[in-house]
Scaffold this motif. Structure first.
Motif, PDB file in Angstrom:
ATOM      1  N   ILE A   1       0.841  -1.205   0.000  1.00  0.00           N
ATOM      2  CA  ILE A   1       0.000   0.000   0.000  1.00  0.00           C
ATOM      3  C   ILE A   1       0.875   1.254   0.000  1.00  0.00           C
ATOM      4  CG2 ILE A   1      -1.606   1.369   1.396  1.00  0.00           C
ATOM      5  CD1 ILE A   1      -2.899  -1.285   2.261  1.00  0.00           C
ATOM      6  N   VAL A   2       1.934   1.247   0.803  1.00  0.00           N
ATOM      7  CA  VAL A   2       2.852   2.391   0.832  1.00  0.00           C
ATOM      8  C   VAL A   2       3.502   2.595  -0.537  1.00  0.00           C
ATOM      9  CG1 VAL A   2       4.992   3.297   1.831  1.00  0.00           C
ATOM     10  CG2 VAL A   2       3.288   2.221   3.307  1.00  0.00           C
ATOM     11  N   MET A   3       3.877   1.504  -1.190  1.00  0.00           N
ATOM     12  CA  MET A   3       4.452   1.614  -2.531  1.00  0.00           C
ATOM     13  C   MET A   3       3.464   2.285  -3.478  1.00  0.00           C
ATOM     14  SD  MET A   3       6.932   1.089  -4.695  1.00  0.00           S
ATOM     15  CE  MET A   3       8.063  -0.131  -4.007  1.00  0.00           C
ATOM     16  N   GLY A   4       2.207   1.916  -3.399  1.00  0.00           N
ATOM     17  CA  GLY A   4       1.207   2.500  -4.280  1.00  0.00           C
ATOM     18  C   GLY A   4       0.962   3.965  -4.011  1.00  0.00           C
ATOM     19  N   VAL A   5       0.876   4.341  -2.746  1.00  0.00           N
ATOM     20  CA  VAL A   5       0.545   5.719  -2.379  1.00  0.00           C
ATOM     21  C   VAL A   5       1.750   6.644  -2.549  1.00  0.00           C
ATOM     22  CG1 VAL A   5      -0.154   7.220  -0.480  1.00  0.00           C
ATOM     23  CG2 VAL A   5      -1.292   5.012  -0.796  1.00  0.00           C
ATOM     24  N   VAL A   6       2.922   6.223  -2.108  1.00  0.00           N
ATOM     25  CA  VAL A   6       4.102   7.083  -2.123  1.00  0.00           C
ATOM     26  C   VAL A   6       4.772   7.123  -3.495  1.00  0.00           C
ATOM     27  CG1 VAL A   6       6.418   7.412  -1.162  1.00  0.00           C
ATOM     28  CG2 VAL A   6       4.521   6.775   0.343  1.00  0.00           C
ATOM     29  N   ALA A   7       4.933   5.964  -4.124  1.00  0.00           N
ATOM     30  CA  ALA A   7       5.662   5.894  -5.391  1.00  0.00           C
ATOM     31  C   ALA A   7       4.746   5.838  -6.610  1.00  0.00           C
ATOM     32  CB  ALA A   7       6.585   4.676  -5.401  1.00  0.00           C
ATOM     33  N   ASN A   8       3.444   5.573  -6.401  1.00  0.00           N
ATOM     34  CA  ASN A   8       2.488   5.449  -7.503  1.00  0.00           C
ATOM     35  C   ASN A   8       3.005   4.506  -8.582  1.00  0.00           C
ATOM     36  OD1 ASN A   8       0.121   5.883  -8.899  1.00  0.00           O
ATOM     37  ND2 ASN A   8       0.831   7.738  -9.925  1.00  0.00           N
ATOM     38  N   TYR A   9       3.422   3.331  -8.147  1.00  0.00           N
ATOM     39  CA  TYR A   9       4.009   2.347  -9.058  1.00  0.00           C
ATOM     40  C   TYR A   9       3.310   1.013  -8.845  1.00  0.00           C
ATOM     41  CZ  TYR A   9       7.899   1.008 -12.124  1.00  0.00           C
ATOM     42  OH  TYR A   9       8.671   0.619 -13.206  1.00  0.00           O
ATOM     43  N   PRO A  10       2.957   0.306  -9.924  1.00  0.00           N
ATOM     44  CA  PRO A  10       2.211  -0.954  -9.787  1.00  0.00           C
ATOM     45  C   PRO A  10       3.105  -2.132  -9.431  1.00  0.00           C
ATOM     46  CG  PRO A  10       2.568  -0.486 -12.103  1.00  0.00           C
ATOM     47  CD  PRO A  10       3.122   0.702 -11.339  1.00  0.00           C
TER      48      PRO A  10
END
Length: 493
Positions: A94-103
């Motif tokens: 979830i942090v990867m999605g929110v912070v980095a916006n990467y799938p």
């Protein structure tokens, strides 16, 4: 020519108003929809959900050098480890999605968890808490390297051709993972690998995999939306029916044609409260007093190098598949991606589930249309739900997820056409990179061989000045990494 990746193109002023979610994740700009992102996130989850079952089997069934199992008991507690594995993976993704916006999703790293279980925790006097402390130390070191810009600089110093080769190599690697996880390819008698069992396909699980692979291929070539997710769900239903009728059972010495990893069955209980008492059971510097500073440094270095470059390869592979890379092969928000990944090692150690790292299975969701961090948020939420729905997740056999990995492998290998195979200067490092990933079952080994070959070829051609200083550093580090065994013997650690 602009170096701005497709992800950062400006809005079309004539476009209709979009939701806050769309704007935050840049969904429209990246050519996707909210529905596609949700579907892609679920595909990624299903193709990597095996880690919830597999990680406990790797780190939970072997006692440390003191005879204690992970969690401090005298016997394994796999349910507790599964819950912690899902929790840490869910939060980080979830942090990867929110912070980095990467799938791209994260979970306990295969290979890294085996090193922790079979090497680190078995050293004289070492406990599981000490071993997890080493994982935390490794994560903190990587985080410092990211925050100082070193890790990002190394990534940008890698030539575009090697980045392409890394993506192709991962494609071959992930296809091999799919074939092996399904039992379609196994260790042979007198050969490293062979087809099926005894050189032929036998048993219902392999038949389920083949049917699932055919279904996935048909849906892909027919361009059916959500085809990969449909293939996973459809193959799981077929597996449940087969097991209910034929009672196949788990694979073993007396049942070589059984289900390869977990037996598909409808659980008696769908929801259960997770035991999260494993969280926080680590000792940051406990290993120093047990094995000494030098041994700790070597262990941290060996885990760090694998972590350092595995993520680089996965990041490139996901970006290539999603067409998010710029002309130099760099994804958007590289720094944020690497920061979150570095935190994965720290969180994995603190959660006592081993280092968490980027999963190449994320390319399966991208292949189904995912382009933004919303897909990662969906995958992360699914992992969090899995802490309560672990029995339901265990219902999906590896034979149902493996067909997707094979299809994704094909999609990634197609990029091999972008390499100039007539130029040995490009082709030799590229070949070693893409060949050694599947041959050694390691992304970092393929990257290391490619880096070293790149430097050697440039030197042989008298082009030493064209080698980026950080490529020298990386190549030398890999030489040390590949010879850690003899180095430990010489140093007596």
């Amino acid at each position: 020519m602009s170096t701005t990746p497709p992800a950062e193109k400006l809005d079309d002023a004539s476009a209709p108003p979009r939701s806050a979610v769309d704007r935050f994740f840049k969904i429209t700009e990246r050519g996707s929809t909210i529905g596609t992102e949700i579907r892609g996130g679920l595909v990624t989850f299903f193709t990597m959900s095996y880690i919830i079952v597999l990680n406990p089997l790797i780190i939970g069934t072997l006692p440390d050098s003191t005879g204690q199992f992970l969690g401090g008991g005298d016997s394994p507690d796999l349910a507790m480890i599964a819950a912690a594995t899902a929790l840490v993976a869910g939060l980080l993704t979830i942090v990867m999605g929110v912070v980095a916006n990467y799938p791209m999703a994260l979970a306990a790293g295969l290979g890294l968890n085996a090193v922790v279980a079979y090497t680190v925790a078995q050293l004289p006097g070492m406990t599981w808490a000490d071993a997890m402390g080493i994982v935390v130390l490794e994560g903190l070191v990587i985080l410092v390297l990211v925050l100082t810009g070193f890790r990002t600089a190394v990534f940008r110093a890698v030539p575009r051709e090697l980045k392409v080769a890394i993506g192709v190599g991962i494609g071959l690697f992930i296809a091999l993972i799919g074939f092996v996880n399904a039992g379609f390819v196994r260790q042979g008698v007198g050969t490293p690998l062979e087809l099926g069992s005894g050189g032929s396909l036998a048993g219902w699980p392999v038949a389920v995999f083949v049917i699932g692979l055919v279904l996935a291929i048909v849906l892909m070539v027919r361009k059916v939306r959500g085809g990969l997710l449909i293939a996973v769900i459809g193959t799981t239903v077929l597996a449940l029916v087969v097991e209910a009728v034929a009672n196949v059972g788990a694979s073993g010495e007396d049942n070589p044609t059984g289900w390869h990893q977990n037996v598909p069955s409808v659980p008696d209980v769908l929801v259960e409260l997770p035991d999260l008492s494993l969280i926080g059971q680590f000792s940051l510097f406990g290993a120093v007093g047990k094995i000494g500073v030098l041994a700790v440094v070597l262990l941290v270095f060996s885990i760090l190098l694998a972590d350092f470059f595995d993520t680089m390869g996965t990041m490139v592979a996901v970006g290539q598949e999603a067409k998010l890379l710029d002309e130099d092969g760099n994804p958007p928000r590289t720094q944020q991606i690497l920061v979150v990944d570095s935190l994965g090692a720290v969180a994995g150690g603190m959660g006592s589930v081993s280092s968490n790292t980027a999963y190449v299975e994320s390319t399966s969701g991208v292949a189904d249309g995912a382009r933004t961090g919303l897909a990662s948020v969906v995958t992360g939420i699914a992992f969090l739900l899995a802490t309560f729905l672990a029995p339901l997740v265990a219902m999906v056999p590896s034979e149902a997820a493996a067909p997707v990995l094979v299809v994704v492998g094909f999609l990634m290998v197609a990029q091999v056409a972008d390499l100039d195979w007539k130029s040995p200067e490009v082709a030799i490092p590229a070949f070693l990179t893409l060949a050694l990933m599947p041959f050694t079952y390691s992304i970092s080994v393929g990257i290391g061989a490619g880096f070293i070959a790149f430097v050697v070829v440039k030197l042989a051609l008298g082009k030493a000045r064209s080698i980026h200083p950080l490529m020298w550093v990386a190549a030398i580090a890999f030489v040390v990494y590949f010879t850690l065994g003899p180095i430990r013997d010489v140093l007596g650690v």
